[in-house]
Design a protein around this motif. Sequence first.
Motif, PDB file in Angstrom:
ATOM      1  N   ASP A  69       0.826  -1.202   0.000  1.00  0.00           N
ATOM      2  CA  ASP A  69       0.000   0.000   0.000  1.00  0.00           C
ATOM      3  C   ASP A  69       0.862   1.253   0.000  1.00  0.00           C
ATOM      4  OD1 ASP A  69      -2.371  -1.288  -0.119  1.00  0.00           O
ATOM      5  OD2 ASP A  69      -2.829  -1.126   2.021  1.00  0.00           O
ATOM      6  N   SER A  70       0.376   2.309  -0.638  1.00  0.00           N
ATOM      7  CA  SER A  70       1.070   3.592  -0.648  1.00  0.00           C
ATOM      8  C   SER A  70       0.857   4.298   0.678  1.00  0.00           C
ATOM      9  CB  SER A  70       0.525   4.452  -1.786  1.00  0.00           C
ATOM     10  OG  SER A  70      -0.834   4.787  -1.513  1.00  0.00           O
ATOM     11  N   ILE A  71       1.571   5.408   0.864  1.00  0.00           N
ATOM     12  CA  ILE A  71       1.435   6.171   2.106  1.00  0.00           C
ATOM     13  C   ILE A  71       0.018   6.708   2.260  1.00  0.00           C
ATOM     14  CG2 ILE A  71       2.276   8.290   0.997  1.00  0.00           C
ATOM     15  CD1 ILE A  71       2.723   7.241   4.665  1.00  0.00           C
ATOM     16  N   GLY A  72      -0.585   7.165   1.152  1.00  0.00           N
ATOM     17  CA  GLY A  72      -1.942   7.689   1.241  1.00  0.00           C
ATOM     18  C   GLY A  72      -2.947   6.622   1.636  1.00  0.00           C
ATOM     19  N   THR A  73      -2.835   5.420   1.034  1.00  0.00           N
ATOM     20  CA  THR A  73      -3.733   4.321   1.378  1.00  0.00           C
ATOM     21  C   THR A  73      -3.543   3.901   2.825  1.00  0.00           C
ATOM     22  OG1 THR A  73      -3.616   3.545  -0.910  1.00  0.00           O
ATOM     23  CG2 THR A  73      -4.437   1.986   0.726  1.00  0.00           C
ATOM     24  N   LEU A  74      -2.294   3.886   3.279  1.00  0.00           N
ATOM     25  CA  LEU A  74      -1.996   3.524   4.665  1.00  0.00           C
ATOM     26  C   LEU A  74      -2.667   4.493   5.647  1.00  0.00           C
ATOM     27  CD1 LEU A  74       1.460   2.428   5.962  1.00  0.00           C
ATOM     28  CD2 LEU A  74       0.188   4.182   7.172  1.00  0.00           C
ATOM     29  N   LEU A  75      -2.496   5.806   5.404  1.00  0.00           N
ATOM     30  CA  LEU A  75      -3.082   6.803   6.302  1.00  0.00           C
ATOM     31  C   LEU A  75      -4.606   6.775   6.245  1.00  0.00           C
ATOM     32  CD1 LEU A  75      -0.682   9.834   5.652  1.00  0.00           C
ATOM     33  CD2 LEU A  75      -0.692   8.279   7.601  1.00  0.00           C
ATOM     34  N   LYS A  76      -5.148   6.599   5.068  1.00  0.00           N
ATOM     35  CA  LYS A  76      -6.603   6.549   4.936  1.00  0.00           C
ATOM     36  C   LYS A  76      -7.166   5.346   5.678  1.00  0.00           C
ATOM     37  CE  LYS A  76     -10.336   6.503   1.506  1.00  0.00           C
ATOM     38  NZ  LYS A  76     -10.663   6.527   0.048  1.00  0.00           N
ATOM     39  N   ALA A 125       6.823  18.194   3.328  1.00  0.00           N
ATOM     40  CA  ALA A 125       5.781  17.205   3.078  1.00  0.00           C
ATOM     41  C   ALA A 125       5.907  16.035   4.028  1.00  0.00           C
ATOM     42  CB  ALA A 125       5.874  16.718   1.622  1.00  0.00           C
ATOM     43  N   ARG A 126       7.126  15.626   4.311  1.00  0.00           N
ATOM     44  CA  ARG A 126       7.336  14.535   5.261  1.00  0.00           C
ATOM     45  C   ARG A 126       6.807  14.922   6.646  1.00  0.00           C
ATOM     46  NH1 ARG A 126      12.394  14.205   4.823  1.00  0.00           N
ATOM     47  NH2 ARG A 126      12.542  12.542   3.267  1.00  0.00           N
ATOM     48  N   ASP A 127       6.993  16.184   7.024  1.00  0.00           N
ATOM     49  CA  ASP A 127       6.504  16.628   8.336  1.00  0.00           C
ATOM     50  C   ASP A 127       4.978  16.595   8.405  1.00  0.00           C
ATOM     51  OD1 ASP A 127       8.992  16.989   9.402  1.00  0.00           O
ATOM     52  OD2 ASP A 127       9.119  19.107   8.920  1.00  0.00           O
ATOM     53  N   LEU A 128       4.314  16.928   7.294  1.00  0.00           N
ATOM     54  CA  LEU A 128       2.854  16.827   7.273  1.00  0.00           C
ATOM     55  C   LEU A 128       2.411  15.385   7.482  1.00  0.00           C
ATOM     56  CD1 LEU A 128       1.832  19.198   4.329  1.00  0.00           C
ATOM     57  CD2 LEU A 128       1.724  19.670   6.769  1.00  0.00           C
ATOM     58  N   VAL A 129       3.081  14.463   6.807  1.00  0.00           N
ATOM     59  CA  VAL A 129       2.747  13.051   6.960  1.00  0.00           C
ATOM     60  C   VAL A 129       2.996  12.595   8.391  1.00  0.00           C
ATOM     61  CG1 VAL A 129       3.404  10.713   6.254  1.00  0.00           C
ATOM     62  CG2 VAL A 129       3.092  12.494   4.534  1.00  0.00           C
ATOM     63  N   PRO A 172       3.114   4.153  14.287  1.00  0.00           N
ATOM     64  CA  PRO A 172       4.562   4.233  14.500  1.00  0.00           C
ATOM     65  C   PRO A 172       5.205   5.025  13.372  1.00  0.00           C
ATOM     66  CG  PRO A 172       3.936   2.046  13.744  1.00  0.00           C
ATOM     67  CD  PRO A 172       2.660   2.778  14.017  1.00  0.00           C
ATOM     68  N   LEU A 173       6.073   5.963  13.725  1.00  0.00           N
ATOM     69  CA  LEU A 173       6.560   6.917  12.729  1.00  0.00           C
ATOM     70  C   LEU A 173       7.582   6.328  11.761  1.00  0.00           C
ATOM     71  CD1 LEU A 173       6.903  10.200  14.817  1.00  0.00           C
ATOM     72  CD2 LEU A 173       5.057   9.491  13.301  1.00  0.00           C
ATOM     73  N   ALA A 174       8.475   5.459  12.243  1.00  0.00           N
ATOM     74  CA  ALA A 174       9.568   4.988  11.378  1.00  0.00           C
ATOM     75  C   ALA A 174       9.048   4.294  10.117  1.00  0.00           C
ATOM     76  CB  ALA A 174      10.510   4.084  12.163  1.00  0.00           C
ATOM     77  N   PRO A 175       8.147   3.296  10.212  1.00  0.00           N
ATOM     78  CA  PRO A 175       7.665   2.670   8.971  1.00  0.00           C
ATOM     79  C   PRO A 175       6.818   3.600   8.118  1.00  0.00           C
ATOM     80  CG  PRO A 175       6.505   1.779  10.878  1.00  0.00           C
ATOM     81  CD  PRO A 175       7.629   2.598  11.408  1.00  0.00           C
ATOM     82  N   VAL A 176       6.097   4.534   8.754  1.00  0.00           N
ATOM     83  CA  VAL A 176       5.286   5.474   7.989  1.00  0.00           C
ATOM     84  C   VAL A 176       6.178   6.399   7.162  1.00  0.00           C
ATOM     85  CG1 VAL A 176       3.717   7.440   8.170  1.00  0.00           C
ATOM     86  CG2 VAL A 176       3.313   5.402   9.546  1.00  0.00           C
ATOM     87  N   VAL A 177       7.243   6.924   7.783  1.00  0.00           N
ATOM     88  CA  VAL A 177       8.157   7.813   7.061  1.00  0.00           C
ATOM     89  C   VAL A 177       8.853   7.065   5.925  1.00  0.00           C
ATOM     90  CG1 VAL A 177      10.279   9.169   7.270  1.00  0.00           C
ATOM     91  CG2 VAL A 177       8.494   9.380   9.002  1.00  0.00           C
ATOM     92  N   ALA A 178       9.233   5.799   6.180  1.00  0.00           N
ATOM     93  CA  ALA A 178       9.864   5.016   5.119  1.00  0.00           C
ATOM     94  C   ALA A 178       8.902   4.816   3.948  1.00  0.00           C
ATOM     95  CB  ALA A 178      10.312   3.662   5.675  1.00  0.00           C
ATOM     96  N   ARG A 179       7.631   4.568   4.254  1.00  0.00           N
ATOM     97  CA  ARG A 179       6.641   4.394   3.196  1.00  0.00           C
ATOM     98  C   ARG A 179       6.430   5.711   2.439  1.00  0.00           C
ATOM     99  NH1 ARG A 179       2.429   0.739   3.507  1.00  0.00           N
ATOM    100  NH2 ARG A 179       3.782  -0.318   4.998  1.00  0.00           N
ATOM    101  N   PHE A 180       6.448   6.821   3.172  1.00  0.00           N
ATOM    102  CA  PHE A 180       6.299   8.125   2.517  1.00  0.00           C
ATOM    103  C   PHE A 180       7.419   8.373   1.512  1.00  0.00           C
ATOM    104  CE2 PHE A 180       8.174  12.353   2.441  1.00  0.00           C
ATOM    105  CZ  PHE A 180       7.192  13.051   1.765  1.00  0.00           C
ATOM    106  N   ASP A 181       8.671   8.088   1.922  1.00  0.00           N
ATOM    107  CA  ASP A 181       9.800   8.355   1.041  1.00  0.00           C
ATOM    108  C   ASP A 181       9.631   7.643  -0.295  1.00  0.00           C
ATOM    109  OD1 ASP A 181      10.999   9.984   2.875  1.00  0.00           O
ATOM    110  OD2 ASP A 181      12.213   8.398   3.765  1.00  0.00           O
ATOM    111  N   ALA A 182       9.128   6.390  -0.244  1.00  0.00           N
ATOM    112  CA  ALA A 182       8.901   5.655  -1.483  1.00  0.00           C
ATOM    113  C   ALA A 182       7.725   6.243  -2.267  1.00  0.00           C
ATOM    114  CB  ALA A 182       8.650   4.182  -1.173  1.00  0.00           C
ATOM    115  N   SER A 183       6.629   6.567  -1.576  1.00  0.00           N
ATOM    116  CA  SER A 183       5.437   7.102  -2.243  1.00  0.00           C
ATOM    117  C   SER A 183       5.704   8.464  -2.853  1.00  0.00           C
ATOM    118  CB  SER A 183       4.278   7.202  -1.253  1.00  0.00           C
ATOM    119  OG  SER A 183       3.893   5.923  -0.809  1.00  0.00           O
TER     120      SER A 183
END
Length: 450
Positions: free
Chosen positions: A127-134, A175-179, A189-200
């Motif tokens: 899943d992308s960062i957007g799908t994860l957050l949603k 943008a990373r700070d918004l995420v 948890p922030l670490a996997p979310v930030v890693a997913r953001f970098d890819a997305s």
Amino acid sequence: MSRLLLVTRNAALAMALASEPYELVVLRPDAADEWRAGLAVADAAILDVGDPVAVEAVLQGLQGDGLTLPVIVATDGEALWDRVRLLRLSGVTFLQLPLSKGALLTAVHDALGASTPAVAIGAPEADSIGTLLKGAREKQGWSLADVSRRTLILQATVGQIEDDDFSGCDDVEFARDLVRAIATALGLPLAPVVARFDASFAGAQRHSGRRPEPLTVAHPASASSPRQATPAEAPRPQQAPRKQAPAAKPVAALVSSAPAPRERPRRIFPTARAPRPAVPVAAPPLALDELLQRLLERSDQMAGVGETADVVLAESLDRSGGDAGCLILPDEQTWLVYASKGLSGAERRARLGEGHWLVRDVVLAGHAFMVTDSDIVRGRLADAPLAACRHIIGVPIARVAGLVLIGRDAPPFVKRDLEAVLGLCAEAARLLTTAVLVRRLARKLGEYRN
């Protein structure tokens, strides 16, 4: 168990770490000999000293002694911190005040060398960062408006992020700070979310073919962008393996709500941004005309002391469940009520001097208090707001020498109520500092009005 040395006057930082599985040693900055000796036996240290010159001397001393102790340094906007960063010492991480509990715990966790375990957060790996957050938002049962209210990010921007639409963003860090702000509010948890953001983010920028449109962030009267404090850019060399520390616990981000009529969008991403230099270099001082021009360009981001105090007090009452309250700030040598709820006219006009117990022993000494029956201190509260309330919480705001007072007749306050207000005041200190500086500048410029 890892030994963690915390040097601070901020009770909220100590409380944030008290429940974590560390051997915590808390010392005040003025006990210099004690905490410098403590550095030799600690596994990691957090320095919230407020003095860049003293921190620079300590870090150079550690380097000279050959110690490889991980150190987290809390910094503010003072220019001398740039000189400390230019030392580029290994094992040193810089975090910008005000600190959130989530950012602090993540930095401590990283400093101790623990790897972040994989955590199931309700979305497949692909899943992308957007799908994860949603997915996390829907699991909480929140609407886009709920996330917007808790993070101060416009609802439309939250929707863009959930749609993986970063086409209007050329500032990766912002943008990373918004995420991060959204993920923190959702308890992820922030670490996997930030890693997913970098890819997305990389994929969204690569595949976007339309003209960028700027994302927007809410601009309430007293709030700045919901940035979490981030470490310095310089990468730290690989540390020797240390004892594994538990993953940091996510916490809710600071929530400040302002009256809807004053909410207005503004651009958060510049249309062009020069690349960040490999080595930070202190910028030369601006000429007076340039400085004034920059202030004018950002004048719509400024808020008055009264507006900011109203927002902070409203959130304090909401978090603590108080019936009445006020926020007191100094004006010259007198402390006045700048925001209030449930106070009488006489209480709103209260004027406290430096000799009053609330100013001398609470504000200036930096001591929060909670009483379950105000009869105990009724004599000390003479002439102060809320003196008639049976149960009272008082929390100082050190950076502006301010005080939040919350009262109610029943039920008694508990430790959780006090901690909630302590955390909020630590986060809101910078907003109030900015408002006080705006007031000082306005008064200085008053004589040039015509």
